[in-house]
Design a protein around this motif. Structure first.
Motif, PDB file in Angstrom:
ATOM      1  N   LEU A  25       0.846  -1.198   0.000  1.00  0.00           N
ATOM      2  CA  LEU A  25       0.000   0.000   0.000  1.00  0.00           C
ATOM      3  C   LEU A  25       0.877   1.243   0.000  1.00  0.00           C
ATOM      4  N   LYS A  26       0.800   2.008  -1.081  1.00  0.00           N
ATOM      5  CA  LYS A  26       1.637   3.204  -1.219  1.00  0.00           C
ATOM      6  C   LYS A  26       0.808   4.436  -1.548  1.00  0.00           C
ATOM      7  N   GLY A  27      -0.528   4.265  -1.686  1.00  0.00           N
ATOM      8  CA  GLY A  27      -1.343   5.340  -2.240  1.00  0.00           C
ATOM      9  C   GLY A  27      -2.144   6.119  -1.205  1.00  0.00           C
ATOM     10  N   HIS A  28      -3.106   6.834  -1.698  1.00  0.00           N
ATOM     11  CA  HIS A  28      -3.906   7.763  -0.909  1.00  0.00           C
ATOM     12  C   HIS A  28      -4.559   7.077   0.291  1.00  0.00           C
ATOM     13  N   GLU A  29      -4.482   7.737   1.457  1.00  0.00           N
ATOM     14  CA  GLU A  29      -5.095   7.269   2.706  1.00  0.00           C
ATOM     15  C   GLU A  29      -4.382   6.050   3.289  1.00  0.00           C
ATOM     16  N   THR A  30      -3.141   5.803   2.851  1.00  0.00           N
ATOM     17  CA  THR A  30      -2.377   4.699   3.432  1.00  0.00           C
ATOM     18  C   THR A  30      -1.150   5.241   4.171  1.00  0.00           C
ATOM     19  N   ALA A  31      -0.526   4.373   4.940  1.00  0.00           N
ATOM     20  CA  ALA A  31       0.709   4.718   5.647  1.00  0.00           C
ATOM     21  C   ALA A  31       1.588   3.476   5.690  1.00  0.00           C
ATOM     22  N   ILE A  46      -6.829  -3.031  -3.117  1.00  0.00           N
ATOM     23  CA  ILE A  46      -7.400  -3.147  -1.765  1.00  0.00           C
ATOM     24  C   ILE A  46      -8.633  -2.255  -1.628  1.00  0.00           C
ATOM     25  N   ARG A  47      -8.530  -1.064  -2.165  1.00  0.00           N
ATOM     26  CA  ARG A  47      -9.628  -0.105  -2.127  1.00  0.00           C
ATOM     27  C   ARG A  47     -10.883  -0.692  -2.774  1.00  0.00           C
ATOM     28  N   SER A  48     -10.709  -1.344  -3.933  1.00  0.00           N
ATOM     29  CA  SER A  48     -11.884  -1.853  -4.658  1.00  0.00           C
ATOM     30  C   SER A  48     -12.563  -2.963  -3.855  1.00  0.00           C
ATOM     31  N   LEU A  49     -11.789  -3.712  -3.084  1.00  0.00           N
ATOM     32  CA  LEU A  49     -12.384  -4.759  -2.245  1.00  0.00           C
ATOM     33  C   LEU A  49     -13.059  -4.170  -1.018  1.00  0.00           C
ATOM     34  N   ARG A  50     -12.328  -3.346  -0.294  1.00  0.00           N
ATOM     35  CA  ARG A  50     -12.818  -2.898   1.016  1.00  0.00           C
ATOM     36  C   ARG A  50     -13.981  -1.913   0.908  1.00  0.00           C
ATOM     37  N   MET A  51     -14.092  -1.207  -0.235  1.00  0.00           N
ATOM     38  CA  MET A  51     -15.172  -0.228  -0.380  1.00  0.00           C
ATOM     39  C   MET A  51     -16.554  -0.876  -0.401  1.00  0.00           C
ATOM     40  N   THR A  63     -12.851   6.686   8.712  1.00  0.00           N
ATOM     41  CA  THR A  63     -12.990   7.220   7.356  1.00  0.00           C
ATOM     42  C   THR A  63     -12.247   6.293   6.413  1.00  0.00           C
ATOM     43  N   GLU A  64     -12.906   5.966   5.317  1.00  0.00           N
ATOM     44  CA  GLU A  64     -12.330   5.077   4.311  1.00  0.00           C
ATOM     45  C   GLU A  64     -12.603   5.696   2.937  1.00  0.00           C
ATOM     46  N   TRP A  65     -11.909   5.164   1.913  1.00  0.00           N
ATOM     47  CA  TRP A  65     -12.283   5.495   0.558  1.00  0.00           C
ATOM     48  C   TRP A  65     -13.761   5.128   0.333  1.00  0.00           C
ATOM     49  N   PRO A  66     -14.456   5.750  -0.622  1.00  0.00           N
ATOM     50  CA  PRO A  66     -14.050   6.881  -1.462  1.00  0.00           C
ATOM     51  C   PRO A  66     -14.293   8.215  -0.757  1.00  0.00           C
ATOM     52  N   SER A  67     -14.085   9.324  -1.487  1.00  0.00           N
ATOM     53  CA  SER A  67     -14.388  10.666  -0.998  1.00  0.00           C
ATOM     54  C   SER A  67     -15.472  11.284  -1.874  1.00  0.00           C
TER      55      SER A  67
END
Lengths: 387, 387
Positions: free
Chosen positions: B121-127, B154-159, B327-331
């Protein structure tokens, strides 16, 4: 008991910053780029639960001299203006394509051109609280900039608490002690563990905690097997050994200690384990003086634990630092040769395995004074209490 | 109201893993290296508050096929063994010189030799929840290994939530709604805001929340100025507009919504602002259907907000995803063209600035069904409630 004042006078932040800058001068750092909650709060006073949202990064830059510079989402500007920070640069976050990166670049480019070195937290017990991709992109655009690990610098500052910090820590430890003292009044046979957890949280809030973010524990016949679980619905039963371990907080400072109880009756193996841990803690209290190393403190406790268990459990250490975080440097472990100094706030947390995979933990919180350890938590009873 | 079952059946984790592996096959990933609480829990069921301690890193590797592999501190082994994970590799942490790095290297070296690509995980809302220095050292030792950003995967699954997740989210939203409904019973003129926060937390626990880790708010004459502050000791006064925003959780799932109240009497500007936000939320509820984009949802709310404020405040977005994190994706923002699909759980959170630097926020939680939005929070009153 009256609560201390919330927040800190500006001198607290000025002192912390000046100390950091003195160390930066010694190590040749032109700045510190910080982005974790505790570090941003340590130098600015910026205090909000909003960090629980992972969406937005927050940055604080400590320059070689002068006040820190905040580079933060606009949603935090009003709160940051209430701190001693003056230079506050904001953007409308979230902005996935540029979440503060241009602002950071503008700030750091002059340092990069000069081939300067900045400090970033890269070491033990730290994390990169911004997207790794953004960090890599930022650094690619700053060729010439050197990045050093500033963990040792930050660690040396944060490990030693000011009197104002100790006052907050003493306050929350006192709230924790009063909450544990009430457990026999609201824990009972037949009570599902999750209900007991709720009752404990409510009690700690009633006693004055701002929150109880950390509460773990276990209960099982003749001893528990795990010390990091959330609560189950299993009802407390006669013969259970119950352990509650809490990190409650007040004004952003934590207590972190646990208590053990037997439900109805205590088996002899658990009573023996409790006695060993109680005495191991006594050994820790006696050893926790300025000049002792964390390794020696570990060994003082471990030598008592060895009466029953020569492994010292699998928890990896027998206590740690305490402050704005539930666990902080140093570690009471064989690997840590940190010298204990006055005004460190520490947990003493001996643990052991016994019987068939059972584990027991025992914990107190102390502040180290010139003459030795001073308890912040009310010392646990010398014998395993029975509810 | 009866609570749902805690945890998930094993099929939940098997399905999540199979979906991830199907996407990995499409994108040529030989594995996913995960280290953040929500991701480790998503694929394993490993659920503990122990993540609040920053000391130890935790890793879960999702291979191209088969169950995920846990590489974790020994202190978590007992709890991990209670999940569906079978391959559990542990070390005695903390160990600053080798906190899981050798174990990770052993696992990843064959992939590096083969020139394979893993996702991180390297993208938006990650650490990056491990020391940056350790990450850099790990990767230096794995020459040949390619690292891709797995955020989109990961975003597409967890959303998109499962019915079992939606059940937990509905339960905690119901607890949140009942807690807010009681606010007029325990909030009163003269009450310091920090006491009201404690009373709210105690109420939410009594209503069945496991915890209330997030509670922010504000109160001031004719409107509040900040929406992320911890509570002050200022007593509530007649003419105050009070806002409480909570993230309570149950079994690891969050609600996230707020409520506004006027103390004693409401000024006309605040009543007007409330009415605009209530109608903006209605527009959001109507727009939140499968096939709408988050940008369109943002615009639907923004077009109503524009009656009073064409900036939409400085909060950066008008809602977001909700689940294991506050707070999670999306915005819901102009930059986010994510298409809304069935079983997304979302907040609708219109906000505006009015008067002299005052701000108002309003929030509901919904699940998107085939036919449109279904409220998870009990809809706020259409007129600003007066206490």
């Amino acid at each position: 008991m009256a609560a201390p004042d919330r927040g800190f006078p500006e001198t607290e932040f000025a002192t912390r910053t000046a100390r950091a800058q003195a160390l930066m001068a010694q190590t040749g750092l032109a700045g510190l780029l910080l982005m974790t909650e505790a570090e941003v709060r340590y130098f600015s006073g910026f205090h909000t639960l909003f960090w629980q949202s992972p969406t937005r990064p927050w940055f604080l830059f400590v320059p070689a001299d002068g006040k820190p510079i905040a580079i933060i989402p606009e949603i935090g500007a009003e709160l940051m203006r209430a701190t001693w920070i003056e230079d506050i640069r904001t953007w409308s976050a979230p902005a996935p394509k540029d979440d503060g990166i241009s602002l950071l670049s503008d700030l750091l480019l002059p340092l990069a051109s000069g081939g300067e070195t900045i400090g970033v937290l890269k070491g033990h017990e730290t994390a990169l609280r911004m997207p790794l991709g953004d960090y890599e992109r930022l650094m690619q655009g700053l060729s010439g900039l050197q990045v050093a690990d500033a963990t040792a610098l930050i660690r040396s500052l944060r490990m030693v608490k000011s009197e104002a910090e100790i006052e907050k820590l003493a306050h929350i430890c006192s709230i924790g002690s009063r909450s544990f003292a009430r457990v026999p009044d609201f824990a009972h046979e037949g009570q599902p563990l999750e209900d007991l957890f709720r009752a404990f949280r409510r009690e700690a809030l009633a006693q004055g905690a701002d929150d109880v973010p950390y509460l773990v524990g276990g209960a099982d016949q003749g001893g528990y097997h795990d010390v990091i679980s959330p609560p189950s619905r299993r009802p407390l039963a006669r013969g259970d050994i119950l352990m509650l371990d809490t990190g409650a907080n007040w004004d952003g400072y934590f207590c972190d200690f646990d208590r053990n109880f037997a439900i109805g009756a205590a088996d002899s193996a658990s009573r023996r384990a409790y006695d060993v841990l109680w005495r191991a803690t006594e050994a820790g209290i006696a050893a926790a003086r300025p000049g002792t190393t964390c390794r020696q403190l570990f060994q003082a406790m471990q030598s008592v634990i060895a009466e029953l268990d020569d492994q010292g459990g699998d928890v990896g250490r027998l206590g740690h630092g305490l402050g704005m975080q539930l666990t902080e440097w140093p570690s009471h472990a064989a690997f840590d040769d940190t010298e204990i100094v006055e005004n460190m706030v520490l947990t003493l947390e001996p643990s052991l395995s016994y019987g068939d995979g059972r584990i027991m933990v025992h914990e107190e919180n102390i502040v180290v004074r010139r003459t030795g350890a001073q308890l912040l938590s009310a010392r646990a009873a010398p014998d395993l209490p029975i509810i």
